[in-house]
Design an enzyme around this catalytic site. Structure first.
Site, PDB file in Angstrom:
ATOM      1  N   ARG A   1       0.884  -1.178   0.000  1.00  0.00           N
ATOM      2  CA  ARG A   1       0.000   0.000   0.000  1.00  0.00           C
ATOM      3  C   ARG A   1       0.909   1.212   0.000  1.00  0.00           C
ATOM      4  O   ARG A   1       1.721   1.390   0.913  1.00  0.00           O
ATOM      5  CB  ARG A   1      -0.912   0.007   1.234  1.00  0.00           C
ATOM      6  CG  ARG A   1      -1.559   1.352   1.458  1.00  0.00           C
ATOM      7  CD  ARG A   1      -2.660   1.334   2.484  1.00  0.00           C
ATOM      8  NE  ARG A   1      -3.834   0.640   1.978  1.00  0.00           N
ATOM      9  CZ  ARG A   1      -5.033   0.700   2.549  1.00  0.00           C
ATOM     10  NH1 ARG A   1      -5.213   1.425   3.640  1.00  0.00           N
ATOM     11  NH2 ARG A   1      -6.047   0.033   2.041  1.00  0.00           N
TER      12      ARG A   1
ATOM     13  N   GLN B   1     -10.167  -4.006  -3.145  1.00  0.00           N
ATOM     14  CA  GLN B   1     -11.454  -3.578  -2.601  1.00  0.00           C
ATOM     15  C   GLN B   1     -12.589  -3.924  -3.566  1.00  0.00           C
ATOM     16  O   GLN B   1     -13.635  -4.436  -3.164  1.00  0.00           O
ATOM     17  CB  GLN B   1     -11.436  -2.061  -2.356  1.00  0.00           C
ATOM     18  CG  GLN B   1     -12.746  -1.521  -1.815  1.00  0.00           C
ATOM     19  CD  GLN B   1     -13.049  -2.051  -0.428  1.00  0.00           C
ATOM     20  OE1 GLN B   1     -12.204  -1.970   0.448  1.00  0.00           O
ATOM     21  NE2 GLN B   1     -14.246  -2.575  -0.217  1.00  0.00           N
TER      22      GLN B   1
HETATM   23  N1   CP Z   1     -11.141  -0.306   2.712  1.00  0.00           N
HETATM   24  C1   CP Z   1      -9.847  -0.350   3.101  1.00  0.00           C
HETATM   25  O1   CP Z   1      -8.926  -0.556   2.304  1.00  0.00           O
HETATM   26  O2   CP Z   1      -9.674  -0.161   4.436  1.00  0.00           O
HETATM   27  P1   CP Z   1      -8.294   0.044   5.204  1.00  0.00           P
HETATM   28  O3   CP Z   1      -7.773   1.421   4.819  1.00  0.00           O
HETATM   29  O4   CP Z   1      -8.660  -0.038   6.655  1.00  0.00           O
HETATM   30  O5   CP Z   1      -7.330  -1.017   4.787  1.00  0.00           O
HETATM   31  N1  NVA Z   2     -10.245   6.697  -0.982  1.00  0.00           N
HETATM   32  C1  NVA Z   2      -9.774   6.244   0.305  1.00  0.00           C
HETATM   33  C2  NVA Z   2      -9.935   4.765   0.441  1.00  0.00           C
HETATM   34  C3  NVA Z   2      -9.514   4.199   1.750  1.00  0.00           C
HETATM   35  C4  NVA Z   2      -9.629   2.699   1.827  1.00  0.00           C
HETATM   36  C5  NVA Z   2      -8.330   6.663   0.510  1.00  0.00           C
HETATM   37  O1  NVA Z   2      -7.526   6.504  -0.411  1.00  0.00           O
HETATM   38  O2  NVA Z   2      -8.027   7.183   1.582  1.00  0.00           O
END
Ligand code: CP
Ligand code: NVA
Length: 308
Positions: free
Chosen positions: A107, A137
């Protein structure tokens, strides 16, 4: 072995196989304690690195639990604690990690970081969210929709608010799974044109509609996400809130969609901002099924990447 970088970079047949596998794996675990190991242990003797340069609850826990259920082990690494956060190149990091682990989930902020990691790693790399997309997701979301309502092909999905990374992956999925999309939000927050055009080129309809009330007419699924993403500067917060307020998903808006329309949100949500608690906790909401399905869908993604 293959990477899972984006939904538009994976063949539709493979995506559909992964969704089917996710449903099967979920079914096979029904009624079992969560910590139970799967009957099948395709990740036995496998080590998976989970790298986070941004916060996470769902991605972190669901990947960690998923790997363990399939017999593997994980190592959760924070970008800041690695040399990666202190000047070592991504390419060098990728080559070093490939000597130790069997798969990397990352991430990160810039998509370029993910792509460089994938280019130089000799093990599969999975996109756990970048500023530009969030494919895992949407795999969970497709699984969730189909569990409740059957095939998503031909359905009308309405994205409300910011045309962000999660919206981008929905647009990728529209082209691959064959559903129509309406984006409703202010023009300044439109999704990237390239994603809209790519979906249209695959034969689905993508509409940009400024009027949220009109946009949701006939919708099978309404989706919301935070108005300020992790990569957005906090200084944009007030402006974004003002721009996005007309796009809040509330009971009145839900009432304009089909009576059996579902509501989704990837979470974390900001209650009473992009969506009201009445909708989040209401009968049309499937938000916690989406969260659960992150686990099952990603297990299928990991098996696909490792050819298991
Ligand atoms: N929806 C999602 O990716 O949640 P997190 O940021 O908690 O991983
Ligand atoms: N759009 C949001 C999604 C979080 C899971 C972000 O990038 O913060």
């Amino acid at each position: 072995m293959t990477d899972f970088l984006d939904i538009n970079k994976t063949a539709p047949d493979d995506l559909k196989k992964m969704i089917a596998m996710a449903k099967d794996m979920k079914q096979a675990r029904m009624g079992q304690p969560k910590a139970t190991l799967d009957a099948d242990q395709p990740l036995a003797n496998h080590m998976v690195a989970l790298i986070f340069e941004k916060p996470s609850t769902r991605t972190r826990v669901s990947f960690d639990v998923g790997v363990r259920q399939m017999g593997g082990q994980t190592m959760v690494l924070s970008g800041n604690d690695m040399q990666l956060g202190h000047g070592e190149t991504i390419a060098d990091t990728a080559r070093v990690l490939s000597r130790y682990v069997d798969m990397i989930m990352i991430r990160t902020f810039e998509e370029a970081t993910l792509l460089e990691m994938a280019e130089y790693a000799s093990v599969p790399v999975i996109n756990g969210l970048t500023n530009r997309s969030h494919p895992c997701q949407i795999m969970a979301d497709i699984q969730t929709y189909e569990e409740h309502r059957g095939s998503i092909a031909g359905k009308k999905v309405v994205w409300t608010g910011d045309g962000n990374n999660v919206c981008a992956s929905f647009l990728h999925a529209a082209g691959q799974f064959g559903f129509d999309m309406v984006f409703t939000g202010p023009e300044v927050l439109d999704p990237e044109t390239v994603f809209v055009e790519e979906a249209r080129a695959k034969g689905v309809s993508v509409t940009l509609e400024r009027d949220a009330q009109k946009a949701v007419e006939g919708a099978d699924l309404i989706v919301a996400d935070t108005w300020v993403s992790m990569h957005d500067a906090q200084s944009t917060r007030e402006r974004r809130h003002n721009q996005l307020r007309p796009y809040q998903v509330n009971e009145e808006l839900m009432a304009r969609a089909k009576p059996d329309a579902l509501f989704m949100h990837c979470l974390p949500a900001h209650r009473e901002e992009e969506v009201t608690s009445a909708v989040m906790d209401g009968p049309q909401s499937v938000i916690f099924d989406e969260a659960e399905n992150r686990l099952h869908a990603q297990k299928a993604v990991m098996r696909f990447c490792l050819g298991k």
